[in-house]
Motif scaffolding. Sequence first.
Motif, mmCIF file in Angstrom:
data_model
loop_
_atom_site.group_PDB
_atom_site.id
_atom_site.type_symbol
_atom_site.label_atom_id
_atom_site.label_comp_id
_atom_site.label_asym_id
_atom_site.label_seq_id
_atom_site.Cartn_x
_atom_site.Cartn_y
_atom_site.Cartn_z
ATOM 1 N N GLY A 171 97.277 -1.564 22.177
ATOM 2 C CA GLY A 171 97.660 -1.224 20.815
ATOM 3 C C GLY A 171 96.585 -1.531 19.794
ATOM 4 O O GLY A 171 95.791 -2.454 19.953
ATOM 5 N N VAL A 172 96.595 -0.728 18.740
ATOM 6 C CA VAL A 172 95.711 -0.950 17.594
ATOM 7 C C VAL A 172 96.441 -1.893 16.642
ATOM 8 O O VAL A 172 97.579 -1.633 16.252
ATOM 9 N N LYS A 173 95.792 -2.988 16.296
ATOM 10 C CA LYS A 173 96.397 -3.970 15.400
ATOM 11 C C LYS A 173 96.303 -3.504 13.943
ATOM 12 O O LYS A 173 95.415 -2.728 13.583
ATOM 13 N N LYS A 174 97.187 -4.007 13.116
ATOM 14 C CA LYS A 174 97.178 -3.692 11.699
ATOM 15 C C LYS A 174 95.825 -4.077 11.099
ATOM 16 O O LYS A 174 95.306 -5.167 11.354
ATOM 17 N N GLY A 175 95.228 -3.152 10.346
ATOM 18 C CA GLY A 175 93.937 -3.389 9.717
ATOM 19 C C GLY A 175 92.746 -3.139 10.627
ATOM 20 O O GLY A 175 91.605 -3.336 10.215
ATOM 21 N N GLU A 176 92.986 -2.691 11.844
ATOM 22 C CA GLU A 176 91.925 -2.478 12.823
ATOM 23 C C GLU A 176 91.704 -0.979 13.020
ATOM 24 O O GLU A 176 92.657 -0.211 13.090
ATOM 25 N N GLY A 177 90.458 -0.568 13.118
ATOM 26 C CA GLY A 177 90.144 0.821 13.416
ATOM 27 C C GLY A 177 90.349 1.110 14.896
ATOM 28 O O GLY A 177 90.313 0.202 15.727
ATOM 29 N N VAL A 178 90.544 2.391 15.248
ATOM 30 C CA VAL A 178 90.812 2.722 16.644
ATOM 31 C C VAL A 178 89.624 2.421 17.559
ATOM 32 O O VAL A 178 89.810 1.931 18.670
ATOM 33 N N THR A 179 88.407 2.688 17.110
ATOM 34 C CA THR A 179 87.246 2.393 17.947
ATOM 35 C C THR A 179 87.056 0.889 18.099
ATOM 36 O O THR A 179 86.721 0.399 19.177
ATOM 37 N N GLN A 180 87.296 0.159 17.038
ATOM 38 C CA GLN A 180 87.234 -1.305 17.099
ATOM 39 C C GLN A 180 88.273 -1.825 18.106
ATOM 40 O O GLN A 180 87.976 -2.717 18.915
ATOM 41 N N ALA A 181 89.479 -1.273 18.071
ATOM 42 C CA ALA A 181 90.527 -1.676 19.014
ATOM 43 C C ALA A 181 90.116 -1.357 20.450
ATOM 44 O O ALA A 181 90.368 -2.141 21.368
ATOM 45 N N LEU A 182 89.489 -0.207 20.652
ATOM 46 C CA LEU A 182 89.029 0.188 21.981
ATOM 47 C C LEU A 182 88.068 -0.861 22.543
ATOM 48 O O LEU A 182 88.231 -1.335 23.674
ATOM 49 N N HIS A 183 87.069 -1.241 21.760
ATOM 50 C CA HIS A 183 86.094 -2.229 22.224
ATOM 51 C C HIS A 183 86.744 -3.596 22.450
ATOM 52 O O HIS A 183 86.411 -4.296 23.418
ATOM 53 N N ARG A 184 87.689 -3.977 21.611
ATOM 54 C CA ARG A 184 88.406 -5.249 21.796
ATOM 55 C C ARG A 184 89.187 -5.219 23.104
ATOM 56 O O ARG A 184 89.146 -6.162 23.905
ATOM 57 N N GLU A 185 89.907 -4.119 23.346
ATOM 58 C CA GLU A 185 90.707 -4.008 24.567
ATOM 59 C C GLU A 185 89.839 -4.015 25.820
ATOM 60 O O GLU A 185 90.198 -4.624 26.830
ATOM 61 N N LEU A 186 88.692 -3.344 25.786
ATOM 62 C CA LEU A 186 87.790 -3.356 26.950
ATOM 63 C C LEU A 186 87.283 -4.770 27.219
ATOM 64 O O LEU A 186 87.185 -5.187 28.375
ATOM 65 N N ALA A 187 86.978 -5.512 26.170
ATOM 66 C CA ALA A 187 86.533 -6.896 26.348
ATOM 67 C C ALA A 187 87.669 -7.756 26.895
ATOM 68 O O ALA A 187 87.460 -8.578 27.797
ATOM 69 N N GLU A 188 88.881 -7.578 26.359
ATOM 70 C CA GLU A 188 90.019 -8.389 26.791
ATOM 71 C C GLU A 188 90.448 -8.080 28.226
ATOM 72 O O GLU A 188 90.772 -8.988 28.984
ATOM 73 N N GLU A 189 90.501 -6.807 28.584
ATOM 74 C CA GLU A 189 91.083 -6.431 29.870
ATOM 75 C C GLU A 189 90.092 -6.407 31.026
ATOM 76 O O GLU A 189 90.467 -6.719 32.151
ATOM 77 N N VAL A 190 88.853 -5.992 30.782
ATOM 78 C CA VAL A 190 87.899 -5.856 31.889
ATOM 79 C C VAL A 190 86.564 -6.548 31.628
ATOM 80 O O VAL A 190 85.619 -6.388 32.399
ATOM 81 N N ALA A 191 86.482 -7.301 30.537
ATOM 82 C CA ALA A 191 85.277 -8.066 30.185
ATOM 83 C C ALA A 191 84.048 -7.177 30.053
ATOM 84 O O ALA A 191 82.939 -7.577 30.388
ATOM 85 N N VAL A 192 84.227 -5.972 29.533
ATOM 86 C CA VAL A 192 83.110 -5.060 29.273
ATOM 87 C C VAL A 192 82.870 -5.032 27.766
ATOM 88 O O VAL A 192 83.788 -4.770 26.990
ATOM 89 N N THR A 193 81.635 -5.319 27.377
ATOM 90 C CA THR A 193 81.257 -5.232 25.974
ATOM 91 C C THR A 193 80.135 -4.208 25.838
ATOM 92 O O THR A 193 79.364 -3.987 26.772
ATOM 93 N N GLY A 194 80.065 -3.589 24.689
ATOM 94 C CA GLY A 194 78.982 -2.652 24.412
ATOM 95 C C GLY A 194 79.080 -1.326 25.146
ATOM 96 O O GLY A 194 78.071 -0.642 25.304
ATOM 97 N N ALA A 195 80.273 -0.934 25.578
ATOM 98 C CA ALA A 195 80.423 0.373 26.224
ATOM 99 C C ALA A 195 80.065 1.470 25.225
ATOM 100 O O ALA A 195 80.338 1.355 24.032
ATOM 101 N N THR A 196 79.451 2.528 25.713
ATOM 102 C CA THR A 196 79.076 3.661 24.873
ATOM 103 C C THR A 196 80.233 4.656 24.815
ATOM 104 O O THR A 196 80.737 5.077 25.857
ATOM 105 N N VAL A 197 80.643 4.997 23.606
ATOM 106 C CA VAL A 197 81.682 6.010 23.431
ATOM 107 C C VAL A 197 81.005 7.375 23.463
ATOM 108 O O VAL A 197 80.128 7.660 22.650
ATOM 109 N N GLU A 198 81.409 8.219 24.417
ATOM 110 C CA GLU A 198 80.806 9.543 24.561
ATOM 111 C C GLU A 198 81.589 10.621 23.814
ATOM 112 O O GLU A 198 80.997 11.519 23.237
ATOM 113 N N ARG A 199 82.918 10.524 23.842
ATOM 114 C CA ARG A 199 83.743 11.509 23.145
ATOM 115 C C ARG A 199 85.199 11.089 23.193
ATOM 116 O O ARG A 199 85.569 10.184 23.927
ATOM 117 N N VAL A 200 86.008 11.793 22.431
ATOM 118 C CA VAL A 200 87.454 11.637 22.525
ATOM 119 C C VAL A 200 87.943 12.634 23.563
ATOM 120 O O VAL A 200 87.657 13.832 23.470
#
Length: 155
Positions: A55-84
């Motif tokens: 989920g996207v938290k209140k006050g958080e952008g969707v891309t920011q939430a994506l990077h947070r979730e990747l860090a929390e769930e699979v310990a991946v930081t700095g993933a490159t977003v290619e497209r939606v």
Amino acid sequence: MALLHRLLGRAARIVWRITRPRTIGVRAVLLDPAGARVVLVRHTYIDGWYLPGGGVKKGEGVTQALHRELAEEVAVTGATVERVLGVYHNRREGKDDHVVVYVTRAGSDALHGADAMEVAEVGWFALDALPEGTTPATRRRIAEFRAGTTGSGAW
């Protein structure tokens, strides 16, 4: 502790059926550096293999939430977003949920479940050899990615 997390998840789904909140979530088709494998997550509180996200938290952008979730769930930081990949509507759990799915690429093969309370197992899987128990929606998103289509509609 996993049992408690599973029970809390069930309680949340009951509340959602009553209150029907509008939510927004993110998921990632996270590819390895070569683009041959995708990461999937098995949570402690629900059965099946899923694309990482949440989920996207209140006050958080969707891309920011994506990077947070990747860090929390699979310990991946700095993933490159290619497209939606697509934007989907999910009413399955009683919520009015909109899910943005991104195609992303990891910078390395390093991978592990970061949040042991939430994540039971993570793994890289060949796009054409997904594990038993991969959810139907996850299979549909990966099929859309493989076909090069942009998805939308029902989750």
